[in-house]
Design a protein around this motif. Structure first.
Motif, PDB file in Angstrom:
ATOM      1  N   GLN A  76     -25.041  -3.453 -32.948  1.00  0.00           N
ATOM      2  CA  GLN A  76     -26.436  -3.744 -33.266  1.00  0.00           C
ATOM      3  C   GLN A  76     -26.570  -5.078 -33.993  1.00  0.00           C
ATOM      4  OE1 GLN A  76     -29.026  -1.696 -32.126  1.00  0.00           O
ATOM      5  NE2 GLN A  76     -30.026  -3.645 -32.598  1.00  0.00           N
ATOM      6  N   ASP A  77     -25.613  -5.388 -34.848  1.00  0.00           N
ATOM      7  CA  ASP A  77     -25.645  -6.643 -35.589  1.00  0.00           C
ATOM      8  C   ASP A  77     -25.512  -7.825 -34.637  1.00  0.00           C
ATOM      9  OD1 ASP A  77     -25.639  -7.768 -38.393  1.00  0.00           O
ATOM     10  OD2 ASP A  77     -23.789  -8.676 -37.668  1.00  0.00           O
ATOM     11  N   MET A  78     -24.646  -7.712 -33.624  1.00  0.00           N
ATOM     12  CA  MET A  78     -24.477  -8.795 -32.660  1.00  0.00           C
ATOM     13  C   MET A  78     -25.760  -9.037 -31.876  1.00  0.00           C
ATOM     14  SD  MET A  78     -20.592  -8.723 -31.132  1.00  0.00           S
ATOM     15  CE  MET A  78     -20.574  -6.998 -30.632  1.00  0.00           C
ATOM     16  N   LEU A  79     -26.438  -7.949 -31.485  1.00  0.00           N
ATOM     17  CA  LEU A  79     -27.676  -8.093 -30.726  1.00  0.00           C
ATOM     18  C   LEU A  79     -28.799  -8.628 -31.608  1.00  0.00           C
ATOM     19  CD1 LEU A  79     -27.630  -4.832 -28.564  1.00  0.00           C
ATOM     20  CD2 LEU A  79     -27.143  -7.156 -27.820  1.00  0.00           C
ATOM     21  N   THR A  80     -28.886  -8.123 -32.832  1.00  0.00           N
ATOM     22  CA  THR A  80     -29.956  -8.551 -33.740  1.00  0.00           C
ATOM     23  C   THR A  80     -29.821 -10.017 -34.125  1.00  0.00           C
ATOM     24  OG1 THR A  80     -30.165  -6.311 -34.639  1.00  0.00           O
ATOM     25  CG2 THR A  80     -31.071  -8.107 -35.956  1.00  0.00           C
ATOM     26  N   LYS A  81     -28.592 -10.438 -34.413  1.00  0.00           N
ATOM     27  CA  LYS A  81     -28.359 -11.815 -34.867  1.00  0.00           C
ATOM     28  C   LYS A  81     -27.923 -12.743 -33.738  1.00  0.00           C
ATOM     29  CE  LYS A  81     -27.234 -10.166 -39.503  1.00  0.00           C
ATOM     30  NZ  LYS A  81     -26.172  -9.947 -40.514  1.00  0.00           N
ATOM     31  N   ASN A  82     -27.863 -12.197 -32.530  1.00  0.00           N
ATOM     32  CA  ASN A  82     -27.591 -12.987 -31.326  1.00  0.00           C
ATOM     33  C   ASN A  82     -26.282 -13.784 -31.425  1.00  0.00           C
ATOM     34  OD1 ASN A  82     -28.245 -13.870 -28.699  1.00  0.00           O
ATOM     35  ND2 ASN A  82     -29.101 -15.780 -29.499  1.00  0.00           N
ATOM     36  N   TYR A  83     -25.168 -13.068 -31.577  1.00  0.00           N
ATOM     37  CA  TYR A  83     -23.862 -13.733 -31.590  1.00  0.00           C
ATOM     38  C   TYR A  83     -22.841 -12.884 -30.853  1.00  0.00           C
ATOM     39  CZ  TYR A  83     -22.259 -10.530 -35.314  1.00  0.00           C
ATOM     40  OH  TYR A  83     -21.885  -9.412 -36.041  1.00  0.00           O
ATOM     41  N   TRP A  84     -21.774 -13.514 -30.444  1.00  0.00           N
ATOM     42  CA  TRP A  84     -20.666 -12.855 -29.736  1.00  0.00           C
ATOM     43  C   TRP A  84     -19.377 -13.324 -30.389  1.00  0.00           C
ATOM     44  CZ3 TRP A  84     -18.655  -9.165 -27.113  1.00  0.00           C
ATOM     45  CH2 TRP A  84     -17.551  -9.336 -26.279  1.00  0.00           C
ATOM     46  N   ALA A  85     -18.968 -12.615 -31.425  1.00  0.00           N
ATOM     47  CA  ALA A  85     -17.807 -13.027 -32.198  1.00  0.00           C
ATOM     48  C   ALA A  85     -17.339 -11.863 -33.055  1.00  0.00           C
ATOM     49  CB  ALA A  85     -18.140 -14.223 -33.087  1.00  0.00           C
ATOM     50  N   HIS A  86     -16.119 -11.965 -33.576  1.00  0.00           N
ATOM     51  CA  HIS A  86     -15.614 -10.929 -34.483  1.00  0.00           C
ATOM     52  C   HIS A  86     -16.306 -11.002 -35.835  1.00  0.00           C
ATOM     53  CE1 HIS A  86     -12.631  -9.472 -31.730  1.00  0.00           C
ATOM     54  NE2 HIS A  86     -12.100 -10.671 -31.586  1.00  0.00           N
ATOM     55  N   ASN A  87     -16.565 -12.214 -36.299  1.00  0.00           N
ATOM     56  CA  ASN A  87     -17.252 -12.393 -37.576  1.00  0.00           C
ATOM     57  C   ASN A  87     -18.698 -12.808 -37.332  1.00  0.00           C
ATOM     58  OD1 ASN A  87     -14.766 -11.867 -38.757  1.00  0.00           O
ATOM     59  ND2 ASN A  87     -14.311 -14.014 -39.157  1.00  0.00           N
ATOM     60  N   SER A  88     -19.618 -12.230 -38.095  1.00  0.00           N
ATOM     61  CA  SER A  88     -21.036 -12.530 -37.918  1.00  0.00           C
ATOM     62  C   SER A  88     -21.378 -13.897 -38.510  1.00  0.00           C
ATOM     63  CB  SER A  88     -21.883 -11.455 -38.601  1.00  0.00           C
ATOM     64  OG  SER A  88     -21.902 -11.659 -40.007  1.00  0.00           O
ATOM     65  N   PRO A  89     -22.541 -14.451 -38.153  1.00  0.00           N
ATOM     66  CA  PRO A  89     -22.956 -15.742 -38.730  1.00  0.00           C
ATOM     67  C   PRO A  89     -23.079 -15.693 -40.249  1.00  0.00           C
ATOM     68  CG  PRO A  89     -24.267 -15.226 -36.800  1.00  0.00           C
ATOM     69  CD  PRO A  89     -23.474 -13.998 -37.118  1.00  0.00           C
ATOM     70  N   ALA A 108      -7.132  -6.137 -36.775  1.00  0.00           N
ATOM     71  CA  ALA A 108      -6.969  -6.924 -35.561  1.00  0.00           C
ATOM     72  C   ALA A 108      -8.292  -7.030 -34.857  1.00  0.00           C
ATOM     73  CB  ALA A 108      -5.925  -6.272 -34.648  1.00  0.00           C
ATOM     74  N   GLY A 109      -8.659  -8.192 -34.398  1.00  0.00           N
ATOM     75  CA  GLY A 109      -9.943  -8.403 -33.730  1.00  0.00           C
ATOM     76  C   GLY A 109      -9.768  -8.531 -32.235  1.00  0.00           C
ATOM     77  N   ASN A 110     -10.578  -7.795 -31.500  1.00  0.00           N
ATOM     78  CA  ASN A 110     -10.602  -7.885 -30.055  1.00  0.00           C
ATOM     79  C   ASN A 110     -11.989  -7.521 -29.559  1.00  0.00           C
ATOM     80  OD1 ASN A 110      -7.956  -8.664 -29.543  1.00  0.00           O
ATOM     81  ND2 ASN A 110      -7.241  -6.600 -29.713  1.00  0.00           N
ATOM     82  N   ALA A 111     -12.196  -7.643 -28.245  1.00  0.00           N
ATOM     83  CA  ALA A 111     -13.529  -7.450 -27.720  1.00  0.00           C
ATOM     84  C   ALA A 111     -13.769  -6.068 -27.176  1.00  0.00           C
ATOM     85  CB  ALA A 111     -13.777  -8.455 -26.619  1.00  0.00           C
ATOM     86  N   GLY A 112     -14.998  -5.571 -27.287  1.00  0.00           N
ATOM     87  CA  GLY A 112     -15.328  -4.263 -26.805  1.00  0.00           C
ATOM     88  C   GLY A 112     -16.731  -4.211 -26.259  1.00  0.00           C
ATOM     89  N   THR A 113     -17.118  -3.210 -25.507  1.00  0.00           N
ATOM     90  CA  THR A 113     -18.438  -3.100 -24.920  1.00  0.00           C
ATOM     91  C   THR A 113     -19.205  -1.948 -25.530  1.00  0.00           C
ATOM     92  OG1 THR A 113     -17.508  -3.853 -22.843  1.00  0.00           O
ATOM     93  CG2 THR A 113     -19.685  -2.905 -22.755  1.00  0.00           C
TER      94      THR A 113
END
Length: 309
Positions: free
Chosen positions: A93-106, A218-223
């Motif tokens: 939800q944080d990625m969608l709300t803040k519009n980012y695609w990363a392990h760490n938020s803006p 460890a950081g990796n990508a997920g859906t």
């Protein structure tokens, strides 16, 4: 009729090579596919229910696929944990709300901030991210094909896992996110003390060790997917099923196959006519073949849009 012969049959008017096989024609094909891809994206944004990307990703399938890979490697299966699922849902939800695609938020929030914020007392924790894949198995296979993501899936110190799957708009495009949060709490490691590892930084995965408590992340990508609360899965993030009237990857593949079939047929006719007429050409087929294959590769690359982080 004369135009068709000029386009598809080698003769003196086309320098004894089918016009559709000329270098300039093949370059036009590549440009046409690029424009076609842009047109599909534009139509998708305006008519997502008619022209879109079919998606069928669900938490229970992701869990089963992950555990199947672990057990095949002689590792114990992971247990689905509701707190880790809540952390994954919060990250999605944080990625969608803040519009980012990363392990760490803006704002600087890290994956383990979300894990701790959900109330999960971890000793070791990690994250996998993925977006825009079509099925649960494709997501798991993509993680396994990436060395850093595979390391996360097969990490023996992880005991529990949480998932979030959600569909939303990211970067102005409809996107299906998957977040996979790994962890081992003090209670889950009661019978097996954690194994500390030094800090490691790689291109696709980040591992961080803290002194007290001992933490590896460890950081990796997920859906992610929207679902209802069920069996420890965070509410509204259990799965996503999208069935548009026309599936863009299927449409693109079919067009590519037809295009490739037509050009392959023309190449065969071209070779037969030249051989039969014993035509001597200054240039052979090599360049035409190379450009032909390049056009196919470019077109095929437009089909898949899934990515990992």
């Amino acid at each position: 009729m004369e135009v068709l012969v000029h386009l598809f049959i080698p003769r003196h008017t086309n320098n004894h090579r089918s016009k559709v096989l000329h270098v300039d024609a093949l370059l036009v094909y590549i440009l046409v596919f690029a424009v076609f891809n842009l047109a599909l994206r534009s139509l998708h944004r305006s008519m997502p229910d008619v022209l879109g990307y079919a998606t069928d990703i669900h938490v229970e399938q992701l869990l089963a696929g992950t555990n199947a890979k672990r057990q095949a490697s002689g590792l114990a299966p992971l247990t689905l944990n509701s707190l880790l699922s809540q952390a994954a849902a919060a990250k999605a939800q944080d990625m969608l709300t803040k519009n980012y695609w990363a392990h760490n938020s803006p704002t600087g929030a890290t994956p383990w901030d979300f894990i701790s914020g959900a109330g999960y007392k971890y000793v070791v924790a990690g994250e996998n991210l993925a977006k825009n894949f079509s099925t649960s198995q494709v997501v798991v296979d993509a993680w396994m094909a990436s060395p850093s993501h595979r390391d996360n899936l097969l990490k023996s110190s992880y005991k529990e896992v949480g998932y979030a799957v959600v569909n939303g708009v990211l970067g102005g495009e409809e996107t299906t996110l998957v977040v996979q949060m790994f962890g081992a709490s003090t209670s889950s490691l009661a019978l097996a003390p954690p194994v500390a590892k030094p800090p490691v930084l790689t291109e696709n995965a980040l591992t961080i060790q803290k002194a007290n408590p001992s933490v590896a992340v460890a950081g990796n990508a997920g859906t992610m997917q929207q679902t209802t609360n069920k069996q420890g899965i965070a509410g509204a993030f259990e799965g996503v099923t999208i069935r548009p009237l026309v599936n863009i990857p299927t449409l693109t593949r079919n067009i590519v196959f037809v295009f490739a079939g037509v050009l392959l047929g023309v190449l065969l006719v071209d070779a037969w006519v030249v051989r039969r007429r014993r035509v001597v050409r200054v240039a052979g087929h090599n360049l035409a073949h190379f450009l032909f294959l390049s056009a196919i590769i470019v077109a095929a690359s437009m089909v898949g849009r899934g990515s990992l982080l």
